[in-house]
Structures are given as C-alpha cells and as structure tokens.
Design a protein around this motif. Structure first.
Motif, PDB file in Angstrom:
ATOM      1  N   GLU A 591       1.093  -1.496   0.094  1.00 28.06           N
ATOM      2  CA  GLU A 591       0.426   0.220   0.513  1.00 28.06           C
ATOM      3  C   GLU A 591       0.768   1.081  -0.144  1.00 28.06           C
ATOM      4  N   THR A 592       0.442   2.369  -0.850  1.00 26.01           N
ATOM      5  CA  THR A 592       1.412   3.461  -0.708  1.00 26.01           C
ATOM      6  C   THR A 592       0.272   5.062   0.196  1.00 26.01           C
ATOM      7  N   LEU A 593       0.779   5.420   1.596  1.00 26.07           N
ATOM      8  CA  LEU A 593       0.283   5.665   2.121  1.00 26.07           C
ATOM      9  C   LEU A 593       1.460   7.122   2.301  1.00 26.07           C
ATOM     10  N   VAL A 594       0.779   8.176   3.135  1.00 24.92           N
ATOM     11  CA  VAL A 594       1.496   9.733   3.434  1.00 24.92           C
ATOM     12  C   VAL A 594       1.734  10.092   4.508  1.00 24.92           C
ATOM     13  N   ILE A 595       2.574  10.117   4.698  1.00 27.12           N
ATOM     14  CA  ILE A 595       3.002  10.798   6.810  1.00 27.12           C
ATOM     15  C   ILE A 595       3.522  11.966   5.935  1.00 27.12           C
ATOM     16  N   PRO A 596       3.126  13.231   7.057  1.00 26.37           N
ATOM     17  CA  PRO A 596       3.751  14.728   7.094  1.00 26.37           C
ATOM     18  C   PRO A 596       4.425  14.298   7.615  1.00 26.37           C
ATOM     19  N   LEU A 597       5.815  14.967   6.572  1.00 27.03           N
ATOM     20  CA  LEU A 597       7.575  15.088   6.681  1.00 27.03           C
ATOM     21  C   LEU A 597       7.164  16.311   8.201  1.00 27.03           C
ATOM     22  N   ASN A 598       6.371  16.812   8.865  1.00 24.71           N
ATOM     23  CA  ASN A 598       6.975  17.680  10.033  1.00 24.71           C
ATOM     24  C   ASN A 598       6.622  16.142  11.173  1.00 24.71           C
ATOM     25  N   ALA A 599       6.033  15.599  10.906  1.00 27.36           N
ATOM     26  CA  ALA A 599       5.787  14.081  12.074  1.00 27.36           C
ATOM     27  C   ALA A 599       6.749  13.514  12.326  1.00 27.36           C
ATOM     28  N   ILE A 600       7.705  13.050  10.762  1.00 32.35           N
ATOM     29  CA  ILE A 600       9.115  12.459  11.423  1.00 32.35           C
ATOM     30  C   ILE A 600      10.080  12.994  12.219  1.00 32.35           C
ATOM     31  N   VAL A 601      11.017  12.341  12.827  1.00 36.01           N
ATOM     32  CA  VAL A 601      11.815  13.592  13.440  1.00 36.01           C
ATOM     33  C   VAL A 601      13.451  12.952  12.558  1.00 36.01           C
ATOM     34  N   GLU A 602      13.003  11.467  12.262  1.00 39.85           N
ATOM     35  CA  GLU A 602      14.463  10.694  11.691  1.00 39.85           C
ATOM     36  C   GLU A 602      13.674   9.662  11.111  1.00 39.85           C
ATOM     37  N   THR A 603      14.761   8.826   9.776  1.00 35.59           N
ATOM     38  CA  THR A 603      14.815   8.221   9.613  1.00 35.59           C
ATOM     39  C   THR A 603      16.317   7.113   9.414  1.00 35.59           C
ATOM     40  N   LEU A 604      15.773   6.167   9.287  1.00 36.82           N
ATOM     41  CA  LEU A 604      16.572   5.227  10.030  1.00 36.82           C
ATOM     42  C   LEU A 604      16.729   3.927   9.688  1.00 36.82           C
ATOM     43  N   SER A 605      17.883   3.109   9.589  1.00 41.12           N
ATOM     44  CA  SER A 605      17.644   1.091   8.809  1.00 41.12           C
ATOM     45  C   SER A 605      18.122   1.023  10.066  1.00 41.12           C
TER      46      SER A 605
END
Lengths: 727, 121
Positions: A591-605
């Motif tokens: 499924e393709t979804l959108v997450i508001p960028l300002n809710a994301i603190v950081e992306t991690l692997s």
C-alpha cells in the motif's frame, strides 16, 4: 437580490468589528505607554466612524454611547483632558461595552442600558468637570439619528440637511410678505471667492428656475483697471425675476452655500413687470429668458474662465463610464467560497504538475533539454502560486489575541486577581479556519492560567513577585509551524497534587513512577481536573483533554513546560496551512501511504542488534542510548500480521509528545513531496490514524496518516509507559 | 449623461451608503478611503463633484480640500463636506479650505441628491 440596505448594514457590523479592533489596539498602546500622537486619533476615529454608521441605521443606543465616548476622547486628543490610568481603564471598559452594543444591535438583542448608561455617566463626569471648550454640549442637538429611507424621496419643500453658518449674515431679506406673491426679484453678485469655493452661478440660477419661469439679465461691469480684465469675479452680476409663489427663504435656501461669498438681494414683486426691471438695467445687459431650466444655453452667461470646467471634451459622457468604484481600497473582500474554489483548483494544478513530471521522467528526457528546463520552471511557478493562494487564507492572529485580552480582563475581575496580558507576534499569520477554531481552546487555556496558573496577590507578595500576575500570549513561526504559547508567571504545576488526583481518579497506579513531564501530561487525560472545587471561572466542564482534541483537529499539538515557582507555559504547535502538506510517500504491504514530513523526526535503517524484546512480544529499539517503542505500520493498519524484523528495515522515528519517540516500521520510502489534502471526514467520518487522503502524481489515491493519532490508538500498551519500562 | 461623483470617507459603511444613494439616482460614483487615496483617484479622474468626510486617517478632509483646490485640474470641482461634526468652527474651517457646501450625517438620499444637483447643475 437581497435588500441593499441589509447588505450595507451587514457590512457595517463587519466594519464595526474592525474598527473596534483598532480601538482596542490603540487603547492598549496607550495603556502600555507606547502610544504616539496618532494613537488617540486612531481610537477617536474608530468610535467616530461607528457612531456615524450607527446614526445612518437609527441605532440610537449605539449612537448615544459612541457619542459620549467620542466626546471624552476628543477632549483627550485636543489636550483638554490628560490621559491617565483610571481614564484609560474607563476607555477599555467602554470599549468592551461598545463591543456588546454592536453585537446586540447586530443580533437584535435587547440592550443592557444599565451598563452603558452607567458608563455614559462616568464619561460625562469627565467632560462636565474638565470641559474647557473641547466638547460642545450643543453638538448633541445637532446630531439627530434617523433612518435612511432610500425608497422615498421627500418633496422639494423639505428642510435641507444642508447646514451652513447662520443666515443672519445674509443681506436683508424681507420676510413680511404675502404668500400669494406673484414673483421674486433676485439680485445676485458673486464675489471672487465664490468661484474659488467651487460654486457655479449658472447652476444656482438653474436651480432657481425650479421655482418658476425666470427672466434673467446678466451684467458685466466695465473693468476699473487693467488687472480687472482677467478678473471677472465681482464684476458679473445677475438680476433674475422669478415667477413663483415661493417665499424668499426658498431662494435663500438655494443660495445657502454661497453665504458670505456674494451679495444677494431678494425682493418680492407685487406685480411682476419684467419690462420695468429691464428698463433699469444698463445698455450692456442682455436679457436671457429661460422658460425651462434645462434649456439654459451654457454659453449664455459668460462664466469666468476658472469656472468653466465643464468643457465638452471633459464632459462625463467621455469619461470612464464604469460605475464601479475606482480602485477602491488596498483590500478586497472576497467570498470565502471563491477562495475555496481557487484553493481546490490550485490543488488540482499541483497534482497535474506532479503527474506531468512523472510522465516526463518516464520518457527518459535528458535533464538539460528544454522540456526539463521548462518543467523545472513550471514546478517552481506552481509552488509559488500555491504559496500565494494559501497566503490569501492566512490572517494575523491579532484579532484572536485581542479577544483574549478581554477574556483576561473579565476572568481576572471575576476572581479578583490583578493580571496583565502581554502579547507578542500578533502579526504572525495562520490559516483563517485555524484562527476561528483556536478561540475556544485558547479561551480555556487563558482562563486556566488566570484561575489555576497565577497565585493570589498575597502568595505572590510572599514569594517576592509583583502582585500583578503576567500572562504572556505569543505567536511565532518556528520551523515550518506556527507556535502559540500561553505562559504565566505563576506557581507552576503542583505535581504532587496532580499525581494524587490521578491516583484518586484511577488514571494511574499508586506506585507508577512518572517523570515530571509525564506527570504534566496527565492534565490532558479525559476526566482530569485539578480544581478541588469547581470554580465559577474555569470549571465549565471543559478539560484540557478537550483542548487537546480541538488542537489536534487542526493538525496541531499541545505541550506543557512548567517550573515550580516560576510559571507554566502551554505551547500549541500548528501547521502553517490546512490545505497542503509536505509528505513522505512510503509503502507498507503493497500500500502507498503518505506521512506528514513534520511528524518525522528521523529515518533509520535498523540493525537487528539494536532491537530488544520486552513483555508481550513488544519490541524496543535502542537509538543513541535511548529505548524507543517499535510499531509495524502494516500490522497497526491491519494490512498484515506481525512480521519478523530484518536487518536494514526502514524505521521512521516519530515524536507523538515532547520527549517521547516511537519507531514506525515501513517497507520503502518512495518520495518526499507536497501533497494536496483531500478531506475524508465528510464522507467517512473520523478514521483513527488517518488524517486525510491525497491524489499522487500517477493518479493513485493515497491515505495521509496521522502518526501521532495512530500511535496513541496503537494496539499495544500506552507507549509512554512502555518506554518507561524499557528504560 | 451621468454626473460623476468622488466620495471620500474612511468608513466603508458610509461609502456603501453614498454609493447606493447616488448610484440608484444615476450618478457615476467613485470611492476613496481617505484624503490621500482621494488625491490618487483624482490623478486620473476629474469628477463633477466631490463629497468628503472630515475625520479620516492619513489625510483628513481639510487637508484633502486644500490639496484639491491647489491643483489646476481640480480646483473648481464643487466639494460637499459630509460629516457628523456640525459645529460652526468646523464649518468655518472647511469653508476656509474651499469647501462648496456642507451636509450633516446621517443624510437622507433626496437631500444629498438635491445638494449635489445644486452644485453641479
């Protein structure tokens, strides 16, 4: 079509609100001591304009109150009355009552004359004892509120609203004369000044012809000197015999504007003998008979050069014929519906542009080709248009803040605390809808601050604080969001009391170990109230949980900071606009979804080594010496069962509350882009965890998630507590 | 051939009222928000008459009339002062600036129209 008068009246009340706003502003500036000479003028004009409009609609109570208010203010601006604190406070109270009167007049509610009457007396006391000529008592007599009845034109015999200095200065007019008079002889010799005042003898004579047929004779005196050649003023005179039954004062009325600018004689003629009149005139005279006013040849009386402004080329028919007001104002009132339509269309434009970009990207067109360059410009332009359109909806928070200053005044008076409201960043702009919907939560927060936040005067004295408490209301742009803060300099949150209350209400376990910030968060739990007894002020059945719900419905967050003895600050953080957001496009379980960028603190692997399993199969992730809860987005949304976490799985760090982190697992990150928010609430109601939907560049519909809501409604334990266990 | 009128008033309500009262009588109405704005409008418009308020921000009615009377293109345009103030002092002051006549608010449509027709013919 609706009644134009009703429309004007509606617009009058809108204007009243704006005027009242500038009045409050000016009075506040005066109270704060940062007023300049213009400030009192602004305040005066605001009240004056309200009075003027109210008079036109016959709103007598409003007129009378505004009149007295304005009179005292006029004494201030002319320097007859010194501005001091009591007077300013009176003005502020008057401004509140004025606002009430406007509202009552608008809504057709009965008016509390006791309140306004009392203030009128207080105001009157200022000018009666201090009156040094600044205000004129007789002005009130001049002001006669009356309704404007556009449907009925009065007859020409009506008393004119035209009001010039007394007629006593006019040349003698014989009023003792029979009403059956067959005619009047009008002798009219304008001074030079008459032409300079914009009066035109021709028009006066034409108006005179309305009284009856005229025989007009014009005389040009011979020049007495060379100078007189170019100076016709004072040398032209008219002698007009009017066949009329009108009284001489009808003529005086016509010539009212020219009072003091001409020599005028009106003599009743018992038996009109035109020949006799003409025979008395000099040889140079030319009789002009004008049976009908409209037929007066414009060339006939040789009007002085400076009065001949109506030369045929400039005549109105050749002028711009549009009857709409010429470039009326620096602001334009637009129906909100039209703006909504524009916003929607721009949304479509953004989607279209994204689709076009995607198609072009698939065509393998080289990046330096004209198509790519054109597309870049198109993207830039689209973004600019979008921002400009969003700015149309934005309004300064000032109006909102002004309402709050009244809340502070009223609530502090109700519980007898002295409170000063300091505002900052009033020009900060946010979406109009947000301004409207912030009024309720802010009112509640302000009341809370006055009631619970600030200590009473005695306690403040003991603590060495100024007896007058201070509430600071501020707005500012901070990293793509608007932050509105309500800060008091009171005693801070009594955490022991909060904790005891929460235990008593069964909201937490007796042995729960909570940090300070977690304790503060308890205030937002439904059913929580620190007031041991319901006070008349803030105990209105609305808790901070409702405030939080109202704010989050605007896409905002509330947080608290508090230090004992120093004060408490509530911060509301809102998105800049409600129509578009910067989002991260991700996929989970196909499924393709959108997450508001300002809710994301950081992306991690993820590294598998950093994962720990705690109770009930819940996993936590170690991120730089801190443990954070892990949620699989696919599982949370019901797309799939729990899956094993692999090395390299992508996690988005989300901060649902201050100081709390949660890792949300997703499959892939596709893109970062602006998306247009398409509301779903109307069709689907509120779906937990889902904020809205959008249409992506390829035409696909994607849900926009509300990660904070998602986490709070997560299937696991309360993540805040979970994190506590982990650490 | 309609008569063009420039109405200068800082109150939108008053502007709307004047506009309604005069448009319905066939006048061509132009509006301005204060004296400064009025002068801007006069840069490319020569109305047959001007109606102006006294108490206005930026440039008040007196200053506006002064400026209109100083300009060659506009100095003969009749100007009616329309205001709630009706003290003799204010009238004398307006006359000194070069006002043609004086109408006290609130006005009735017929009175305004008659006063206008009287000064523009």
């Amino acid at each position: 079509m609706s009644d134009p008068m009703q429309e004007i009246m509606a617009s009058f009340f809108i204007e009243c609100e704006e005027l009242h706003e500038s009045l409050v502003d000016a009075l506040q500036a005066l109270a704060d001591g940062d007023a300049d000479v213009e400030t009192i003028n602004v305040a005066f004009r605001a009240v004056h304009s309200i009075k003027g409009g109210a008079g036109a609609f016959g709103l007598d109570d409003l007129v009378n109150f505004a009149h007295q208010f304005e009179t005292v203010m006029d004494a201030c601006r002319s320097g007859d009355l010194a501005m001091d604190d009591p007077l300013n406070s009176l003005f502020l109270r008057c401004s509140d009552v004025l606002s009430d009167l406007i509202r009552c007049s608008r809504d057709g509610e009965p008016i509390d004359t006791a309140m306004s009457g009392g203030l009128i007396e207080e105001l009157a006391a200022y000018v009666s004892s201090d009156n040094e000529g600044g205000a004129e008592p007789e002005e009130e007599i001049d002001f006669q509120p009356m309704t404007l009845d556009l449907g009925e034109l009065g007859g020409p015999g009506d008393d004119m609203a035209v009001d010039l200095p007394s007629l006593d200065d006019l040349p003698p007019i014989n009023l003792d004369f029979p009403s059956t008079s067959p005619g009047l002889l009008v002798e009219f010799r304008p001074d030079r000044e008459l032409y300079e005042s914009g009066n035109e003898p021709l028009f006066l004579i034409k108006t005179l012809a309305d009284l009856g047929p005229c025989q007009t004779t014009v005389t040009l005196d011979p020049p007495k000197s060379i100078e007189d050649l170019k100076n016709l003023g004072g040398r032209l005179s008219w002698s007009i015999l009017v066949e009329t039954v009108s009284q001489p004062d009808a003529v005086a009325e016509i010539f009212e504007f020219t009072d003091g600018l001409c020599q005028l004689n009106v003599t009743p003629q018992q038996d009109a003998e035109p020949d006799a009149v003409i025979s008395e005139l000099t040889e140079e005279t030319t009789p002009v008979v004008t049976p009908q006013a409209d037929d007066i040849p414009t060339a006939a009386p040789p009007a002085p050069a400076e009065t001949s402004k109506a030369n045929p080329i400039d005549s109105p028919s050749t002028k711009r014929s549009e009857s709409k007001p010429a470039k009326a104002s620096p602001t334009v009132r637009v129906d909100l519906e039209r703006i909504e339509r524009l916003v929607n269309l721009v949304g479509e434009l953004v989607i279209n542009q994204a689709m076009l970009s995607q198609s072009i990207a698939q065509e393998d067109i080289p990046p330096n080709s004209p198509v790519s360059a054109g597309l870049d410009e198109f993207m830039q332009l689209t973004r600019n248009i979008q921002e400009s359109v969003m700015m149309i909806r934005a309004q300064p928070v000032k109006s909102l803040f002004q309402r709050m200053s009244r809340i502070v005044r009223e609530s502090s008076a109700a519980i007898d605390k002295r409170v000063r409201l300091v505002t900052d960043g009033e020009t900060t702009e946010i979406d109009k809808t947000a301004i409207e919907r912030l009024a309720d939560p802010l009112t509640h927060m302000i009341r809370n601050a006055v009631d619970h936040g600030l200590e009473n005067a005695a306690t403040r004295r003991e603590r060495g604080k100024n007896e007058q408490g201070e509430i600071r209301l501020s707005a500012a742009h901070r990293s793509g969001r608007v932050v509105i803060e309500v800060a008091d300099d009171g005693g801070g949150i009594d955490r022991e009391k909060v904790r005891a209350k929460a235990i008593e209400k069964g909201l937490i376990a007796e042995d729960a170990a909570l940090s300070e910030s977690e304790t503060d968060q308890l205030l937002f739990l439904p059913g929580f109230s620190t007031a041991t007894e319901v006070s008349s002020l803030s105990g209105r059945g609305v808790g901070m949980d409702v405030v939080r719900t109202q704010i989050s419905s605007l896409g905002g967050r509330v947080s608290i900071e508090s230090s004992p003895g120093v004060g408490t600050t509530f911060s509301i953080s809102l998105p800049l606009t409600l129509a578009v957001l910067d989002g991260m496009v991700i996929t989970v379980a196909g499924e393709t979804l959108v997450i508001p960028l300002n809710a994301i603190v950081e992306t991690l692997s993820l590294a598998v080594d950093d994962l720990r399993t705690v109770a009930e199969g819940q996993k936590v992730l170690r991120v730089r010496e801190q443990f954070v809860s892990v949620l699989d987005l696919g599982t949370e949304l019901g797309y799939r069962a729990q899956i094993p976490v692999e090395e390299g799985t992508i996690a988005l760090l989300i901060s649902p509350e201050e100081g709390v982190l949660v890792a949300l697992l997703v499959d892939t990150i596709e893109d970062q882009r602006q998306v247009v928010i398409k509301g779903m609430q109307e069709s689907y109601g509120r779906v937990p965890g889902v904020a809205a939907a959008t249409i992506l560049g390829d035409g696909q519909i994607a849900l926009i998630l509300d990660p904070n809501d998602l986490i709070q409604n997560s299937s696991g334990d309360d993540v805040v507590i979970l994190q506590k266990k982990a650490s | 051939m309609s008569i063009s009128v420039l109405a200068v008033d800082d109150s939108r309500t008053m502007r709307d009222m004047i506009n309604l009262a005069l448009s319905s009588e066939g006048f061509e109405v132009h509006l301005a928000e204060d004296g400064e704005h009025g002068l801007e409008v006069l840069d490319d418009l020569a109305p047959d008459a001007i109606i102006t308020d006294i108490n206005m921000p930026r440039l008040d009615g007196f200053g506006f009339i002064d400026a209109v009377r100083l300009r060659d293109e506009t100095k003969t345009i009749p100007i009616l002062v329309l205001t709630t103030e009706s003290s003799p002092d204010l009238k004398a002051r307006a006359r000194l600036s070069g006002a043609t006549g004086w109408i006290v608010k609130p006005f009735a449509q017929d009175k305004l129209v008659r006063a206008l027709r009287m000064v523009v013919g």
